[in-house]
Design a protein around this motif. Structure first.
Motif, PDB file in Angstrom:
ATOM      1  N   GLU A  14      -4.436  -9.891   9.450  1.00 25.99           N
ATOM      2  CA  GLU A  14      -5.873 -10.081   9.196  1.00 25.99           C
ATOM      3  C   GLU A  14      -6.196 -11.365   8.430  1.00 25.99           C
TER       4      GLU A  14
ATOM      5  N   LYS B 122      -9.605   7.781   0.025  1.00 28.17           N
ATOM      6  CA  LYS B 122      -9.771   7.513   1.448  1.00 28.17           C
ATOM      7  C   LYS B 122      -8.374   7.571   2.055  1.00 28.17           C
TER       8      LYS B 122
ATOM      9  N   GLN C  67       0.805  -1.213   0.000  1.00 28.50           N
ATOM     10  CA  GLN C  67       0.000   0.000   0.000  1.00 28.50           C
ATOM     11  C   GLN C  67       0.848   1.277   0.000  1.00 28.50           C
TER      12      GLN C  67
ATOM     13  N   TYR D  78      -5.602   8.105   5.257  1.00 30.01           N
ATOM     14  CA  TYR D  78      -5.498   7.699   6.660  1.00 30.01           C
ATOM     15  C   TYR D  78      -4.335   8.319   7.419  1.00 30.01           C
TER      16      TYR D  78
ATOM     17  N   THR E 211      -7.544  -0.219   0.611  1.00 28.16           N
ATOM     18  CA  THR E 211      -7.801  -1.500  -0.069  1.00 28.16           C
ATOM     19  C   THR E 211      -8.874  -1.372  -1.151  1.00 28.16           C
TER      20      THR E 211
END
Ligand code: BGP
Length: 469
Positions: free
Chosen positions: A164, A427, A23, A429, A421
């Motif tokens: 995860e 979006k 990412q 962060y 994702t």
């Protein structure tokens, strides 16, 4: 419960921040890196992972910003296919060198590296051979983990095995572009990932016994919609299937009996070979990483063909399961602009439940809020909503410490803007803004957001500034 006085965070608290390789790094095919499953994603409207935040080329500048922020820890992942371009076999020396340089840079800045071995980016070559459905992928993971432990012996004190795993099983679409495996296959893969983690734990105990290792699942408290006993037991069931199945294997070394009953009822119980259960039992975690963003609310299943709703969910938007539970809205909670419920007290509840079950130190490996952001006329990025979100969650973590949860540290997601994702750079962060557009790589300049200054003060005062605003 109210306490008469607020206790400070411990001196040793790992104030951190998180990212993951695919990412943030970019350089998807540079210096010998092999592709991962994530490189197959080619969304039309959102950024892919090919350039991302260009951390691969700018990591020294990024570590300097981490130091300025005051981070005590940085949680990141190693790209397996940067080190082993085909997942197994030949090592890519340049890939390994990148992580040597990054870890040395962190240590020189006084920042503890917290390293995830595998964060959603299975090497494509392994995926094409059958991925986690094959036991040979367990061998490949062990060989990769061994090389990492040997290379970074004495430098990395905290390893995380798999990010995860429960999300990869419950929401598999992001891991399998175009071809999601059957439920049976997924649960077989799940078992193989458990074995791979246990092999990594075993290898670390041989290679670097003073170093700690644990999993990093997405763990959230599950609430019943009402006090109806049927809703309460549905919440219990879902909490076991979604959370404790994963943590029980990692922390206690066995399949949770209720989860096993569910898997058997659904015909999903994995095939096991001789020695599997012993391997799991003998190689459990030293600490537990957990990613927390929200809580889930459920009601009893009706088993009438309509339990599975809404149809599409992501890691925080539950999808019901026929005959098991229904997903419900929690009207008491507000949501982010992307629909994730905001529940700081739920973090305290989650931490207490986890500590009560396992009595192992807990590290928050992810928590944060994603939103649309842009540079304001004054050239700054004003993310007050993130300050509000994070300070509320930090305060609840402090309450959990006062409840006597052994909380080692807190690594918000994310240190810097990175590709989300599902929603690319729409979006965001980070504490650090990355000046790039959705499809246009822009200047890639790093800009400290308002939350950067706020987090800096929180770290500097050991959490005391949380009491001031
Ligand atoms: C977690 C993942 C991260 C990160 C985060 C935010 O589930 O471990 O990789 O992406 O969620 O999710 P998203 O990017 O979908 O907003």
């Amino acid at each position: 419960m109210f306490y008469s006085e607020t206790k400070p965070f411990p001196e040793s608290f790992l104030w951190g921040a998180s990212t993951s390789a695919y990412q943030v790094e970019g350089a998807w095919n540079q210096d010998g890196k092999g592709p991962s499953v994530q490189d197959l994603h080619k969304p039309e409207k959102f950024s892919d992972f090919s350039v991302a935040s260009d951390h691969y080329h700018r990591f020294r500048e990024d570590v300097a910003l981490m130091k300025e922020l005051g981070l005590k820890a940085y949680r990141f992942s190693i790209s397996w296919s940067r080190v082993f371009p085909k997942g197994a076999g030949d090592v890519n020396p340049q890939g390994l060198q990148f992580y040597r340089d990054l870890i040395d840079e962190l240590l020189a800045a006084g920042i503890e590296p917290v390293v995830t071995l595998y964060h959603f980016d299975l090497p494509l070559a392994l995926h094409e051979q059958g991925g986690w459905s094959l036991r040979s992928t367990i061998d490949a993971f062990e060989a990769y983990a061994r090389l990492m432990f040997e290379t970074f012996r004495g430098k990395v004190k905290y390893w995380l095995t798999i990010n995860e795993q429960n999300v990869m099983i419950n929401h598999p679409a992001a891991m399998y572009p175009g071809n999601v495996p059957s439920q049976n296959e997924l649960h077989q893969q799940n078992h193989h990932m458990f074995l791979a983690s246990a092999r990594a734990v075993k290898a670390l105990r041989e290679i670097d016994p003073a170093t700690k290792i644990g999993p990093a699942p997405n763990i959230i408290a599950v609430y019943p919609k009402t006090s109806l006993p049927e809703d309460v037991i549905a919440a219990d069931n879902w909490e076991v299937i979604r959370n404790w199945l994963y943590l029980d294997v990692a922390a206690k070394g066995y399949y949770n009996p209720l989860a096993a009953a569910y898997l058997k009822e659904k015909g999903l119980y994995p095939h096991m070979e001789e020695g599997d259960l012993e391997l799991l039992a003998e190689n459990t975690a030293d600490f537990l990483g957990l990613n927390y963003y929200s809580t889930a609310t459920v009601s009893a299943a009706k088993n009438d063909g309509h339990d599975r709703q809404p149809r599409n969910g992501d890691q925080q938007t539950m999808v019901g399961e026929e005959g098991v539970f229904r997903a419900e809205e929690n009207d008491a909670l507000k949501a982010t602009e992307f629909g994730w419920k905001i529940d700081p007290v739920g973090l305290r509840t989650t931490l207490r439940r986890v500590y009560d079950r396992y009595h192992l130190p807990v590290l928050i490996t992810e928590n944060g809020i994603g939103g649309r952001e842009e540079i304001a006329a004054d050239g700054q990025v004003h993310d007050q909503y993130r300050i509000t979100y994070l300070t509320a969650h930090f305060r609840q973590a402090q309450q959990a410490l006062m409840d006597d949860v052994d909380l080692m540290g807190y690594c918000p997601w994310a240190f810097m803007d990175l590709v989300s994702t599902h929603q690319g750079y729409q979006k965001r962060y980070g504490f650090v803004y990355v000046d790039r557009g959705e499809l246009d790589p822009g200047t890639m300049n790093r800009i400290r957001k308002d939350s950067f200054d706020c987090y800096h003060d929180i770290i500097k005062t050991g959490g005391c500034s949380l009491q001031e605003n």
